[in-house]
Design an enzyme around this catalytic site. Structure first.
Site, short mmCIF file in Angstrom:
data_model
loop_
_atom_site.label_atom_id
_atom_site.label_comp_id
_atom_site.label_asym_id
_atom_site.label_seq_id
_atom_site.Cartn_x
_atom_site.Cartn_y
_atom_site.Cartn_z
N SER A 409 43.00 40.69 32.09
CA SER A 409 43.47 41.88 31.38
C SER A 409 44.86 41.66 30.79
O SER A 409 45.75 41.09 31.43
CB SER A 409 43.52 43.07 32.34
OG SER A 409 44.12 44.19 31.72
N TYR A 422 45.08 46.15 40.81
CA TYR A 422 44.40 45.57 39.64
C TYR A 422 45.11 44.30 39.19
O TYR A 422 44.47 43.28 38.90
CB TYR A 422 44.38 46.61 38.53
CG TYR A 422 43.63 46.21 37.28
CD1 TYR A 422 42.24 46.14 37.28
CD2 TYR A 422 44.31 45.94 36.10
CE1 TYR A 422 41.55 45.80 36.13
CE2 TYR A 422 43.62 45.59 34.95
CZ TYR A 422 42.24 45.52 34.97
OH TYR A 422 41.57 45.18 33.82
N LYS A 426 43.47 40.44 39.09
CA LYS A 426 43.37 39.66 37.85
C LYS A 426 44.24 38.41 37.91
O LYS A 426 43.84 37.34 37.41
CB LYS A 426 43.76 40.53 36.65
CG LYS A 426 42.79 41.67 36.38
CD LYS A 426 41.37 41.17 36.17
CE LYS A 426 40.41 42.28 35.77
NZ LYS A 426 39.01 41.80 35.66
#
Length: 491
Positions: A409, A422, A426
């Protein structure tokens, strides 16, 4: 329900609330429907959570509730523990419901001297809705109205009151039923199926009857805010209460645009190998699965919950003159991935492309003592969803010198403070990708930092306005996939 100041909302309590108040919006009751929303699972009715918190406001002799003001600031999830803070004031009380993901709601109850006499109960014939209206934001013009009658289910309401321990609290039965009606009106009538309750204010009539059963109601849209997809509704429930409701209108889950996909792949080299898209039933995964199939690849799209979305994907592939295979299962399960590998080996002599798009639902989380465990859990689930299929399918990929595409991302460049879990997932995925590339030089490994995409993974009410259509980003990735193999690394 929990301890004296904690609440938990199991599935059977949510179902009991739905029976009592008739709010059967699928966002609260259908795992399959909720999977295709940013929450990824059914959300507890906001009104149920509010009643649970307000039940802790003690009654005051000779006083009755004259106003309830409830603001919903985050989703309440099933089977999670929530803490309730009650602060009594001179004229009532304020409550706050807080969970792992922050404050879920705040509510205020204003108390006044109770009237000596209440109006008699009056029954009105009529039926409540059994399925919610499917209204889009464009349908909710100022002046749009709804009329009907409302009657809570007496037996279910009695069971709900006992379960929430409402007896002895500040809320009388008519006030409770007015809250249920507000939930029903929002989730079933205006806006209906796509509703997300943001705030509810109830001004209760001082001489209201002891029960609100069977009263006529009317409601009208007073304001529509296109920017925030918000409508303001003014409503009246008989001689019981007047309501002011704020509700967001969620965008329905969109299917991939097959015309855009066909145009995007026009002119790209044909593919005749085998491809697997993990998490291929919706969003970017669905767009990539359709694009690969359109180019001639033998695509297997995996999914876990969204059966209807997967079937729609197969239909859309047919519209593109292509075909794909659906495989339902948990990509984080090694046994299921082993069976998938065996099936692919039987149908193909190897695997050319593996795209891993599956991710767990993303919710805001600030890193603190109480969130360390869910932080680690989220990171672990994210990595399992990507790495379990990679490891299981590596032998097939090596046979064809295939490509693995792992989705990271662009949010890592400026990670929001509420997304540390998150970011950890990632970042770890990118690191592992580099290790895999060195350990398996016969396979090309790539990680791609996707920009903000207009998919149902991220709440459309909070994502950036410049979010890119998944078909557009899929087109960029397909150019990479069909182009010359480059050294492994992040793009």
């Amino acid at each position: 329900m929990g301890g004296d100041r904690t609440l938990r909302f199991p599935a059977e309590l949510v179902e009991l609330f739905a029976r009592a108040g008739h709010d059967r919006n699928p966002l609260h009751l259908s795992p399959q429907y909720a999977r295709a929303t940013p929450y990824g699972e059914p959300v507890v009715h906001g009104a149920l959570a509010a009643l649970g918190a307000l039940a802790l406001v003690p009654a005051r002799p000779g006083m009755a509730v004259s106003r309830l003001e409830i603001t919903f600031t985050g989703p309440v999830l099933r089977d999670k523990v929530y803490e309730v803070d009650v602060a009594e004031t001179d004229d009532g009380a304020r409550v706050r419901l807080t969970g792992l993901y922050g404050t879920a709601l705040t509510a205020g109850a204003t108390l006044v001297a109770a009237p000596a006499v209440t109006m008699p109960r009056t029954l009105v014939d009529g039926e409540v809705r059994r399925t919610p209206r499917a209204l889009a934001l464009a349908d909710l013009d100022v002046g749009r109205s709804a009329i009907g009658t409302y009657r809570a289910d007496p037996a279910a309401l009695a069971a709900l009151a006992a379960r929430l321990r409402l007896a002895g609290g500040a809320l009388d039965r008519a006030a409770v039923e007015a809250v249920l009606w507000g939930s029903y009106l929002t989730g079933m009538e205006l806006p209906g199926r796509q509703a997300l309750l943001a705030r509810l204010r109830l001004d209760l009539d001082p001489d209201r009857p002891a029960s609100a059963d069977g009263f006529a109601y009317q409601a009208r849209v007073e304001r529509r805010d296109e920017r925030f997809r918000l409508v303001e509704i003014d409503a009246r429930l008989g001689t019981v209460a007047r309501a002011r409701i704020g509700a967001f209108v969620r965008e329905p889950a969109a299917e991939p645009d097959t015309t855009a996909i066909a145009e995007a792949v026009a002119g790209l080299p044909r593919l005749d190998g085998a491809a697997v898209v993990v998490g291929g039933s919706r969003g970017l995964g669905a767009a990539l699965a359709l694009g690969l199939a359109r180019l001639g690849a033998h695509v297997t799209a995996t999914y876990q919950v969204s059966q209807d979305r997967a079937e729609a994907l197969a239909r859309q592939a047919g519209e593109l003159g292509a075909a794909l295979t659906l495989a339902r299962g948990d990509a984080a399960d090694p046994d299921w991935c082993a069976r998938l590998a065996a099936d692919l080996a039987a149908r193909h002599d190897g695997l050319d492309t593996l795209v891993c798009c599956a991710v767990p639902p993303l919710r805001p989380m600030r890193l603190e003592a109480a969130t360390v465990e869910p932080f680690v859990d989220y990171t672990a689930v994210s990595l399992r969803l990507a790495l379990t299929p990679v490891v299981a399918l590596l032998p097939l990929l090596a046979r064809r010198r295939g490509t693995v595409l792992l989705l990271s991302s662009a949010a890592l460049d400026a990670l929001p403070v509420a997304w540390p879990h998150y970011g950890a997932a990632k970042s770890a995925l990118e690191s592992v990708c580099g290790v895999l590339a060195r350990a398996h030089p016969q396979v090309s490994f790539r990680t791609v930092r996707a920009p903000a995409l207009a998919t149902d993974l991220v709440d459309p009410l909070t994502r950036p306005g410049q979010a890119l259509a998944p078909e557009a980003f899929a087109a960029r990735l397909l150019v990479d996939i069909t182009g010359p193999v480059t050294p492994a690394g992040r793009r």
